[in-house]
Every structure is written in C-alpha cells, then in structure tokens.
Write an enzyme that holds these catalytic residues in place. Structure first.
Site: not given
Ligand code: UGA
Ligand code: MN
Length: 306
Positions: A170, A256
C-alpha cells in the site's frame, strides 16, 4: 511539344516529392524495437521473451529483490496494479510476492502472469491467533520471502550482487528510491514520509553517519524506522542465515528494530537520499472502501474480478 513535356513534368513533380518524403519518414521509423515486457513470472506462467537479448550495461547492476506481503481484500488488485506499474519501470527488479493465504489465489496468480516483470509468487497463511489488532502483520510472509531468497542463492554461484527491500503493497515508491538503494553495501537507510504521526520520520545524520532518529513515535526504538525505510544487501542476508522476523515478544513498530539488530548496528548504517534529507517513499494507507450498497447475493449478469 517541349513545353507540353515540361508542363507534365511540373505537374508530376510535387507528387514525386511527396512519395519520396513519405518513404523517408517510414524508413527512419523502422529500427524501433517492438515493445515487450522484460520478464515473465516463474513457474511456467511467463510470457514470451524477446529473442536473443543483447548484453546491456544494466546486466552488471545488482538485482533488487522486493518482498511484498499481500492479503485478500477489496482493494488488493488495485494496490498490486499500482505497485506493478512502479516496479515495471525499475531495471533488474525481482518481485517476491507472498500471499497471506493457505493457497495461491486465482486473482494473484492471474495478476502475476500478466504483471510483465520477473516475479516469484509464494504463499503462507498467518496463524489465526496472530490475526488480531495490536499484533504485528506479515511476519510469516516476510520470513517466507527471506527463506526463498536464501534457498535460491544456495544453488547459484557467488558473487551475485543483490539488494533486499521490504515493499508493503500500500505504500508509494518513487523511482529515485531504487537508484538510491541499488548501491547498498550492507544496510542502507532513508526517510519515510507520512509515518509515525508526523509528515516524515528520518535517520539523523552527522558527518555521513546515523547518530539518531527524528520521530514522533516511540523514540526509544533502537532503529526508529519503518519497514519501507531500509534495504539490506543480499550478502548480509546470506551471511546471517538465522536473521528472521520473530513473533515471540514482538510488538507493532518493533519488527524493524528486532530484525535490524540481528544484522547490523546503528553506526554501520549507510545513509541514502542526500544524507537522509529527501523523502522518496511514503507510508500511504488506503482508505477502507465503502461497500454498503453491495448486494447480498450476486445480481449482475456477469462475474467480474475487481
Ligand atoms: C506498518 C508498517 O509499515 C508495516 O511494515 C508493518 O508490517 C505493520 O505496520 C505492522 O503493524 O506490522 P501498516 O500500514 O499499519 O504498516 O500495515 P499494512 O500495510 O496493513 O500491512 C503491512 C503489509 O502486510 C502489507 O503489504 C499488507 O498487504 C500485508 N498484510 C497485512 C498481510 O499480508 N496480512 C494481513 O493480515 C495484513
Ligand atoms: Mn501499510
């Protein structure tokens, strides 16, 4: 008689000139190569490659491996489309797309086949107990990407210059970011926009070294940096085979730091983006879509993938 011939000649002259000009324009266009995608997906789903590729200077460039965790939701295909449109413009980028799922989905499989860039499609489900708000996301998927990368390079002869980068589906990535990370020797860092409750977070640099962090959130983190704010050389990944993302005791925002402290120190970090003074990546987050008017049962006459 002579004047008749001359007037015929004058009549024909402009037409002859036009034909010559048109032929000339056509032949100057001819050497343009046909447009074709630079790679195909692995596992037989790739498209036809252009015949006999000539060696270009870019062959010497380190490969950038982008690990992207992704999961099924209404905006998934839109996010992946945006990401592929960026990645397709980057030379020697290998996309490692890891689905958070028990099996490869049809949507992502189709998408990868038509993405037009070298791509490896993996999958691993997040255990149910970890699918809760307040817990870190995508731990298992990033580890699956790391495992694939390590396994692949066991079978390839060294040296293989490469750089690893964790690219969430995203975020928004500038093309300049890839130029910056390409020269990573061990671990490189740069600012990230729209994160940590501020317009940006960044490593603070003095005399070419990282000496601290500009952040509005949990400044006590050993590496106060988002997942989008660093890259690691392939050699470092291979020489630290046990470095992975850990579930145990891990909190959001600490993944991280937990990962980076296994492979480097703050003193060792290489600042990029003009000593960490330029934002080249943004932690954008897509709004949840409004599907309030979506019918309970399928009403349309066709089935459309969105
Ligand atoms: C923040 C950080 O930018 C992420 O790198 C981190 O993994 C995340 O927090 C975290 O809480 O662990 P955020 O925008 O809150 O990011 O998280 P998302 O963008 O919703 O998820 C990070 C990545 O994991 C995305 O590529 C998303 O597609 C993937 N994801 C998310 C999954 O593969 N499974 C899930 O259930 C949720
Ligand atoms: Mn994100």
């Amino acid at each position: 008689m002579k004047s008749l011939l001359f007037s015929r000649f004058l009549l024909l002259l402009p037409w002859v000139l036009i034909v010559i000009i048109v032929l000339d324009i056509d032949s100057s266009r001819a050497p343009l190569p046909a447009l074709s995608p630079r790679g195909g997906a692995e596992g037989g789903s790739g498209g036809a490659r252009p015949p006999a590729p000539r060696r270009r200077p870019e062959a010497a460039l380190p490969t950038i491996y982008a690990i992207t965790p992704t999961y099924s939701r209404p905006v998934q295909k839109a996010e992946l489309t945006r990401l592929a449109n960026t990645f397709r413009q980057v030379s020697r980028l290998h996309w490692i797309l890891v689905e958070d799922a028990a099996a490869r989905s049809e949507l992502v499989t189709r998408f990868v086949a038509g993405a037009g860039l070298p791509c490896t499609h993996l999958h691993v489900p997040t255990p149910r107990r970890y699918k809760r708000p307040g817990l870190p996301r995508a731990t298992e998927q990033r580890n699956a990407g790391l495992a694939w990368l390590r396994q692949r390079h066991q079978h390839l002869p060294p040296p293989q210059p490469g750089v690893l980068f964790f690219a969430d589906d995203d975020n928004t990535y500038s093309l300049e970011l890839f130029q910056e990370m390409r020269t990573t020797r061990k671990v490189s860092v740069w600012p990230v926009g729209l994160v940590g409750g501020r317009r940006y977070e960044r490593p603070v640099v003095e005399n070419g070294k990282v000496v601290g962090w500009y952040t509005g959130w949990r400044a006590d983190r050993p590496f106060a940096i988002d997942m989008a704010g660093f890259a690691v050389s392939l050699q470092v990944i291979l020489s630290h085979p046990k470095a992975v993302f850990k579930r145990r005791g891990s909190q959001p925002g600490m993944q991280e730091s937990d990962f980076l402290k296994q492979i480097t120190t703050v003193e060792e970090l290489e600042p990029k983006a003009n000593n960490c003074t330029k934002v080249l990546v943004w932690h954008t987050r897509t709004e949840k879509v409004n599907l309030a008017n979506e019918p309970k049962y399928h009403l349309d006459t066709v089935n459309i993938e969105v």
